[in-house]
Design a protein around this motif. Structure first.
Motif, PDB file in Angstrom:
ATOM      1  N   VAL A 253       0.855  -1.182   0.000  1.00  0.00           N
ATOM      2  CA  VAL A 253       0.000   0.000   0.000  1.00  0.00           C
ATOM      3  C   VAL A 253       0.892   1.233   0.000  1.00  0.00           C
ATOM      4  CG1 VAL A 253      -1.830   1.245   1.198  1.00  0.00           C
ATOM      5  CG2 VAL A 253      -1.795  -1.260   1.240  1.00  0.00           C
ATOM      6  N   SER A 254       0.719   2.071  -1.017  1.00  0.00           N
ATOM      7  CA  SER A 254       1.483   3.311  -1.117  1.00  0.00           C
ATOM      8  C   SER A 254       0.599   4.466  -0.648  1.00  0.00           C
ATOM      9  CB  SER A 254       1.943   3.544  -2.556  1.00  0.00           C
ATOM     10  OG  SER A 254       2.802   2.497  -2.978  1.00  0.00           O
TER      11      SER A 254
ATOM     12  N   HIS B 153       5.706   8.495  10.072  1.00  0.00           N
ATOM     13  CA  HIS B 153       5.726   7.270   9.252  1.00  0.00           C
ATOM     14  C   HIS B 153       5.241   6.065  10.060  1.00  0.00           C
ATOM     15  CE1 HIS B 153       8.691   8.781   5.932  1.00  0.00           C
ATOM     16  NE2 HIS B 153       7.685   9.616   6.167  1.00  0.00           N
ATOM     17  N   ASP B 154       5.681   5.976  11.274  1.00  0.00           N
ATOM     18  CA  ASP B 154       5.252   4.850  12.110  1.00  0.00           C
ATOM     19  C   ASP B 154       3.750   4.910  12.382  1.00  0.00           C
ATOM     20  OD1 ASP B 154       7.864   4.106  12.157  1.00  0.00           O
ATOM     21  OD2 ASP B 154       8.271   4.854  14.191  1.00  0.00           O
ATOM     22  N   GLN B 155       3.237   6.120  12.596  1.00  0.00           N
ATOM     23  CA  GLN B 155       1.811   6.263  12.859  1.00  0.00           C
ATOM     24  C   GLN B 155       0.987   5.849  11.645  1.00  0.00           C
ATOM     25  OE1 GLN B 155       0.822   7.061  15.779  1.00  0.00           O
ATOM     26  NE2 GLN B 155      -1.341   7.650  15.620  1.00  0.00           N
ATOM     27  N   ILE B 156       1.398   6.317  10.476  1.00  0.00           N
ATOM     28  CA  ILE B 156       0.682   5.962   9.240  1.00  0.00           C
ATOM     29  C   ILE B 156       0.742   4.462   8.999  1.00  0.00           C
ATOM     30  CG2 ILE B 156       0.712   6.221   6.733  1.00  0.00           C
ATOM     31  CD1 ILE B 156       1.663   9.114   7.167  1.00  0.00           C
TER      32      ILE B 156
ATOM     33  N   TYR C 109      -1.793   2.608  11.159  1.00  0.00           N
ATOM     34  CA  TYR C 109      -3.166   2.721  10.681  1.00  0.00           C
ATOM     35  C   TYR C 109      -3.403   1.882   9.423  1.00  0.00           C
ATOM     36  CZ  TYR C 109      -4.710   6.329  13.938  1.00  0.00           C
ATOM     37  OH  TYR C 109      -5.098   7.004  15.072  1.00  0.00           O
ATOM     38  N   VAL C 110      -2.422   1.854   8.522  1.00  0.00           N
ATOM     39  CA  VAL C 110      -2.551   1.045   7.303  1.00  0.00           C
ATOM     40  C   VAL C 110      -2.685  -0.432   7.663  1.00  0.00           C
ATOM     41  CG1 VAL C 110      -1.396   0.280   5.201  1.00  0.00           C
ATOM     42  CG2 VAL C 110      -1.371   2.708   5.828  1.00  0.00           C
ATOM     43  N   PHE C 111      -1.838  -0.912   8.588  1.00  0.00           N
ATOM     44  CA  PHE C 111      -1.918  -2.308   9.024  1.00  0.00           C
ATOM     45  C   PHE C 111      -3.301  -2.598   9.607  1.00  0.00           C
ATOM     46  CE2 PHE C 111       2.547  -2.812   8.412  1.00  0.00           C
ATOM     47  CZ  PHE C 111       2.805  -4.166   8.463  1.00  0.00           C
ATOM     48  N   ASP C 112      -3.786  -1.684  10.428  1.00  0.00           N
ATOM     49  CA  ASP C 112      -5.055  -1.902  11.098  1.00  0.00           C
ATOM     50  C   ASP C 112      -6.209  -2.002  10.100  1.00  0.00           C
ATOM     51  OD1 ASP C 112      -6.714  -1.941  13.613  1.00  0.00           O
ATOM     52  OD2 ASP C 112      -7.536  -0.143  12.672  1.00  0.00           O
ATOM     53  N   VAL C 113      -6.247  -1.092   9.136  1.00  0.00           N
ATOM     54  CA  VAL C 113      -7.355  -1.073   8.170  1.00  0.00           C
ATOM     55  C   VAL C 113      -7.285  -2.269   7.227  1.00  0.00           C
ATOM     56  CG1 VAL C 113      -8.420   0.207   6.283  1.00  0.00           C
ATOM     57  CG2 VAL C 113      -7.563   1.423   8.301  1.00  0.00           C
ATOM     58  N   VAL C 114      -6.101  -2.547   6.691  1.00  0.00           N
ATOM     59  CA  VAL C 114      -5.962  -3.646   5.726  1.00  0.00           C
ATOM     60  C   VAL C 114      -6.307  -4.982   6.377  1.00  0.00           C
ATOM     61  CG1 VAL C 114      -4.312  -4.942   4.316  1.00  0.00           C
ATOM     62  CG2 VAL C 114      -4.311  -2.432   4.267  1.00  0.00           C
ATOM     63  N   ARG C 115      -5.819  -5.194   7.599  1.00  0.00           N
ATOM     64  CA  ARG C 115      -6.096  -6.469   8.274  1.00  0.00           C
ATOM     65  C   ARG C 115      -7.532  -6.557   8.765  1.00  0.00           C
ATOM     66  NH1 ARG C 115      -0.386  -7.647  11.496  1.00  0.00           N
ATOM     67  NH2 ARG C 115       0.732  -8.376   9.628  1.00  0.00           N
TER      68      ARG C 115
ATOM     69  N   VAL D  20      -8.620   2.653   3.432  1.00  0.00           N
ATOM     70  CA  VAL D  20      -7.384   3.088   4.093  1.00  0.00           C
ATOM     71  C   VAL D  20      -7.297   4.611   4.105  1.00  0.00           C
ATOM     72  CG1 VAL D  20      -4.865   3.071   3.951  1.00  0.00           C
ATOM     73  CG2 VAL D  20      -6.146   0.967   3.557  1.00  0.00           C
ATOM     74  N   LYS D  21      -7.595   5.231   2.987  1.00  0.00           N
ATOM     75  CA  LYS D  21      -7.526   6.696   2.897  1.00  0.00           C
ATOM     76  C   LYS D  21      -8.504   7.355   3.868  1.00  0.00           C
ATOM     77  CE  LYS D  21      -8.029  10.574  -0.277  1.00  0.00           C
ATOM     78  NZ  LYS D  21      -8.353  11.014  -1.647  1.00  0.00           N
TER      79      LYS D  21
END
Length: 325
Positions: free
Chosen positions: A84-85, A106-109, A112-118, A140-141
């Protein structure tokens, strides 16, 4: 005295130089005074108070991209890696929040990406993950925008740029695809074969119809010729039975002649002798005579039966007439 003045001048010169600083384009600088936030400086030549103000940090206002690789499983228990970019930037009016509220953006983003995708991918089957990757990116957005706006960041776009299942799963998918294409090829070949068979059957049917019509016309002409032959023989005193027998014998010999004309023929007629023709003629004449006699007897019997029934019906009619009177 001169040395001390020189030192003071040099020291003052460096202090004066440290009062000026430059800010690059698409960059904001945070100025702190005695450790407390003082101001945000934009691009260009800027001035600060030496020894009192300091540059606490620089905030990049350009659009940045963070690539996040997540491994998760689908609804049909297939493990898949997604790339995911995330394209994001700091809002110019909220540089203070971006600098002081969040230290590792970067760590925060990534979290959130991990949380939404999973949360989204396990609801979908593998095929649906490929078909609905845009829905995953939108989810994700939406989640990132809601969370990161609080910290002075805005999400420009999110893209699912790669979906990589396990190598065995990819091989299985390729085999399924190949089998499906082979099935399609077989169906088309079967359809083509069916069309050829149907066309051939129609051609054979048309050929047999024309052949049958030709045979029927041939037999019609033969029958017309036989009638003419029988008329000719009747004029010379040969009755119909003898004429028919003679014609059949003639056709028999014509058939034998045609068979003998073919050098490759291996047909043998049994029995066959020089007396066969006369015996055939006598037998046919006798059979015709017997059939005529049987026909005449049946006609007489039918006439007698009709007369008898007529006699039985007449008394019944007279009785019915008396009863009516």
């Amino acid at each position: 005295m001169n040395i001390a003045l020189l030192i003071i001048l040099v020291f003052g010169f460096f202090i004066l130089l440290s009062s000026f600083f430059t800010v690059k384009q698409q960059t904001s600088v945070i100025i702190e005074r005695f450790g407390k936030f003082h101001s945000v400086r934009e691009s260009g030549l800027q001035l600060k108070i030496p020894l009192i103000d300091r540059v606490a940090g620089r905030v990049n206002l350009k659009i940045q991209q963070l690539d996040v690789i997540i491994e998760t499983k689908t609804k049909d228990n297939v493990f898949v890696k997604l790339k995911v970019s995330v394209q994001f930037m700091v809002i110019k009016d909220t540089v203070y929040d971006a600098f002081y509220k969040l230290e590792y953006a970067h760590d925060q983003i990534t979290s959130y990406v991990f949380d939404v995708v999973r949360a989204e991918v396990p609801k979908l089957k593998l095929d649906d993950v490929f078909e609905r990757k845009d829905d995953i990116a939108i989810a994700v957005k939406s989640e990132l925008n809601e969370a990161m706006t609080t910290y002075g960041y805005t999400i420009i776009n999110t893209l699912v740029t790669d979906i990589d299942p396990d190598i065995q799963v990819k091989n299985a998918m390729n085999r399924i695809n190949a089998a499906d294409r082979e099935k399609t090829v077989a169906e088309f070949e079967a359809e083509a074969s069916r069309i050829r068979i149907v066309a051939k059957a129609k051609a054979e049917a048309e050929s047999k119809r024309l052949q049958g019509q030709g045979i029927a016309d041939q037999r019609r002409e033969i029958a017309r010729g036989l009638v003419e032959s029988v008329d000719v023989l009747n004029r010379v005193g040969i009755n119909s039975q003898e004429a028919s027998a003679l014609i059949v014998v003639t056709q028999h010999y014509d058939t034998l002649q045609a068979i003998g004309a073919d050098t490759n023929s291996n047909l043998i007629l049994l029995p066959n002798s020089p007396q066969a023709g006369s015996e055939m003629l006598n037998n046919m004449v006798a059979s015709f005579s017997a059939s005529n006699q049987v026909g005449e007897m049946m006609k007489k019997t039918n006439r007698k039966q009709a007369k008898k029934e007529a006699k039985e019906i007449e008394p019944l009619k007279e009785e019915d007439t008396d009863e009516e009177i």
